[in-house]
Design an enzyme around this catalytic site. Structure first.
Site, PDB file in Angstrom:
ATOM      1  N   HIS A  23       4.771  -7.514  -4.262  1.00  0.00           N
ATOM      2  CA  HIS A  23       6.030  -8.028  -3.818  1.00  0.00           C
ATOM      3  C   HIS A  23       6.504  -9.067  -4.832  1.00  0.00           C
ATOM      4  CE1 HIS A  23       5.083  -7.635   0.715  1.00  0.00           C
ATOM      5  NE2 HIS A  23       5.770  -6.372  -0.003  1.00  0.00           N
ATOM      6  N   HIS A  79       8.136   4.519   5.282  1.00  0.00           N
ATOM      7  CA  HIS A  79       8.731   3.411   4.935  1.00  0.00           C
ATOM      8  C   HIS A  79       9.437   3.234   3.563  1.00  0.00           C
ATOM      9  CE1 HIS A  79       9.165  -0.798   4.088  1.00  0.00           C
ATOM     10  NE2 HIS A  79       7.933  -1.197   3.728  1.00  0.00           N
ATOM     11  N   GLU A  81       9.933   1.147   1.161  1.00  0.00           N
ATOM     12  CA  GLU A  81       9.793   0.170   0.277  1.00  0.00           C
ATOM     13  C   GLU A  81       9.108   1.141  -0.931  1.00  0.00           C
ATOM     14  OE1 GLU A  81       7.737  -4.328   0.117  1.00  0.00           O
ATOM     15  OE2 GLU A  81       7.372  -2.875   1.680  1.00  0.00           O
ATOM     16  N   ASP A  83       6.767   0.764  -3.115  1.00  0.00           N
ATOM     17  CA  ASP A  83       5.151   1.092  -3.188  1.00  0.00           C
ATOM     18  C   ASP A  83       4.870   2.301  -2.470  1.00  0.00           C
ATOM     19  OD1 ASP A  83       6.007  -0.842  -1.218  1.00  0.00           O
ATOM     20  OD2 ASP A  83       3.793  -1.049  -0.635  1.00  0.00           O
ATOM     21  N   HIS A 145       6.725  -3.710   8.260  1.00  0.00           N
ATOM     22  CA  HIS A 145       7.205  -5.034   8.275  1.00  0.00           C
ATOM     23  C   HIS A 145       8.828  -4.916   7.913  1.00  0.00           C
ATOM     24  CE1 HIS A 145       6.805  -5.734   3.827  1.00  0.00           C
ATOM     25  NE2 HIS A 145       6.163  -4.647   3.980  1.00  0.00           N
ATOM     26  N   ASP A 164       2.183   0.457   6.642  1.00  0.00           N
ATOM     27  CA  ASP A 164       1.797  -0.798   6.351  1.00  0.00           C
ATOM     28  C   ASP A 164       0.803  -1.241   7.155  1.00  0.00           C
ATOM     29  OD1 ASP A 164       2.597  -1.223   3.688  1.00  0.00           O
ATOM     30  OD2 ASP A 164       4.800  -1.826   4.223  1.00  0.00           O
ATOM     31  N   TYR A 192      -3.584 -10.149   4.563  1.00  0.00           N
ATOM     32  CA  TYR A 192      -2.371  -9.161   4.650  1.00  0.00           C
ATOM     33  C   TYR A 192      -1.577  -9.594   5.862  1.00  0.00           C
ATOM     34  CZ  TYR A 192      -0.066  -4.551   4.105  1.00  0.00           C
ATOM     35  OH  TYR A 192       0.715  -3.756   4.085  1.00  0.00           O
ATOM     36  N   HIS A 225      -2.216   1.301   2.519  1.00  0.00           N
ATOM     37  CA  HIS A 225      -2.945   0.607   1.315  1.00  0.00           C
ATOM     38  C   HIS A 225      -4.409   0.138   1.958  1.00  0.00           C
ATOM     39  CE1 HIS A 225       0.811  -0.681  -0.597  1.00  0.00           C
ATOM     40  NE2 HIS A 225       1.389  -1.184   0.429  1.00  0.00           N
TER      41      HIS A 225
END
Length: 396
Positions: A23, A79, A81, A83, A145, A164, A192, A225
């Site tokens: 992040h 998601h 994002e 990553d 999230h 996530d 996390y 992850h």
């Protein structure tokens, strides 16, 4: 590298041993991380998520060794994002018309980041995608999230691809929860949750109950992850329910910054008082300028109460404490008590500033705090010890 998760599901992600920050520079990853992508083979072949942008070329090259790219029938992006979606642009050069299944917010996220009008297929909770002998069932999970987040469930194999949720930044060649060091694993899971998911705890609780209410058998949980949960996979679900319920242990965390050791001496004397008043409580002290902020936040998450200290500087507080409190405010911890302290030379506003920050961050401030003039002498040190004892009494 790739490996079989089940006979029909292959992990095609990336283990990043070198990752130190995530992040941007906001989250420390002492144990590295993984970016998990999964390939499902049936009458139709489905790719679940991709990996982080810096490894996009490597990802596509490795994926081609696993399956001809034109044989991928569907892509699911749980998601948007980067990553998780970062390799999409590279991959879609080869299979530009392949349908991408995601939420409506997922379309907004992917278009906003990559400026491509791919073949998006919007799904909602309960929608199903038949891939032959199995189905994918989609479950929206907004704000876990990001607004676009979803999970999907594979029938037959009974796998939950949780994105996530239930993940951790943890690099390991083992890749299954029963093979890794359990203390390391749960430390990274809690870190996390504390640093990323805490603000959404109420939604975590509701979403878990919704998923459990579907009465779907879960043989494995496959996050985006860290390791895959195959041994008693619901153990991490139960932990999330605990953590979402204003979690706390019998712990008090004292964190501070100091200029000429005055505030440090106050912190240590206060800790003595805490221990004298309650020998059972776990007390941890952290200098915010010298310790990792995400590790401190994890300890705050575990604590029933905190004490925060800073000397007065320009009518305010030191920057490391201010920065940490800004992050703490955003996380919205619940059901925790607090007090402030700090050394000063002539004006002494730091305790007042800290009290306001604590109140704004949702803590119950139990007293007006304690100021120590100049370098604490024996009298001030004694006052700090008594302050610690009184603080214990205020916890009830």
């Amino acid at each position: 590298m790739s490996f079989r998760v089940t006979e029909n599901v292959t992990w095609v992600g990336k283990i990043d041993w070198e990752l130190k920050k995530f992040h941007g520079e906001e989250y420390s990853t002492h144990k590295g991380s993984t970016y998990n992508s999964y390939l499902i083979r049936d009458e139709k072949n489905v790719l679940i998520d991709t990996i982080w942008l810096p490894f996009a070329r490597e990802f596509v090259d490795n994926l081609q060794k696993e399956i001809p790219l034109e044989s991928i029938d569907y892509i699911v992006i749980n998601h948007g994002e980067v990553d998780h979606s970062g390799a999409l642009t590279e991959l879609m050069k080869y299979i530009p018309d392949t349908p991408i299944y995601c939420t409506a917010n997922g379309v907004k996220s992917l278009k906003g980041q990559y400026h491509q009008n791919w073949n998006f297929k919007v799904v909602k909770t309960g929608n199903k995608l038949n891939i032959g002998s199995r189905e994918l069932i989609f479950v929206e999970a907004p704000m876990l999230h990001w607004p676009d987040t979803m999970m999907c469930y594979l029938t037959g194999d009974n796998l939950l691809f949780s994105n996530d949720g239930f993940g951790q930044h943890y690099a390991s060649e083992y890749m299954f929860n029963d093979l890794v060091d359990q203390a390391e694993l749960y430390q990274e899971c809690m870190k996390y949750y504390a640093n990323i998911l805490t603000p959404f705890s109420r939604m975590v609780e509701r979403k878990i109950k919704e998923i459990v209410g579907l009465n779907l058998p879960v043989n494995m949980i496959c996050p985006s992850h860290g390791v895959i949960w195959r041994d008693n996979p619901l153990q991490i679900v139960n932990r999330y329910l605990e953590w979402a319920a204003d979690y706390q242990e019998n712990q008090i965390t004292v964190f501070y910054d100091t200029m000429w050791d005055g505030t440090r001496k106050m912190a240590e004397a206060i800790a003595q008082g805490l221990k004298q008043a309650d020998a059972s409580v776990n007390i941890k002290l952290y200098n915010t300028a010298r310790r990792d902020k995400n590790d401190i936040i994890t300890e705050i998450f575990k604590s029933k109460a905190i004490l925060v200290g800073s000397p007065t500087v320009n009518k305010g507080i030191l920057s490391s404490v201010a920065g940490l409190m800004e992050e703490v405010k955003g996380l919205g911890f619940k059901n925790k008590k607090a007090a402030a302290f700090g050394a000063y030379g002539w004006s002494g506003e730091s305790v007042k500033v800290l009290n306001e920050l604590l109140k704004d961050s949702g803590f119950t401030v139990v007293n007006e705090g304690l100021k120590g003039l100049w370098n604490p002498d024996e009298k001030t040190a004694g006052e700090c010890v008594e302050f610690g004892k009184t603080f214990i009494g205020a916890l009830g």
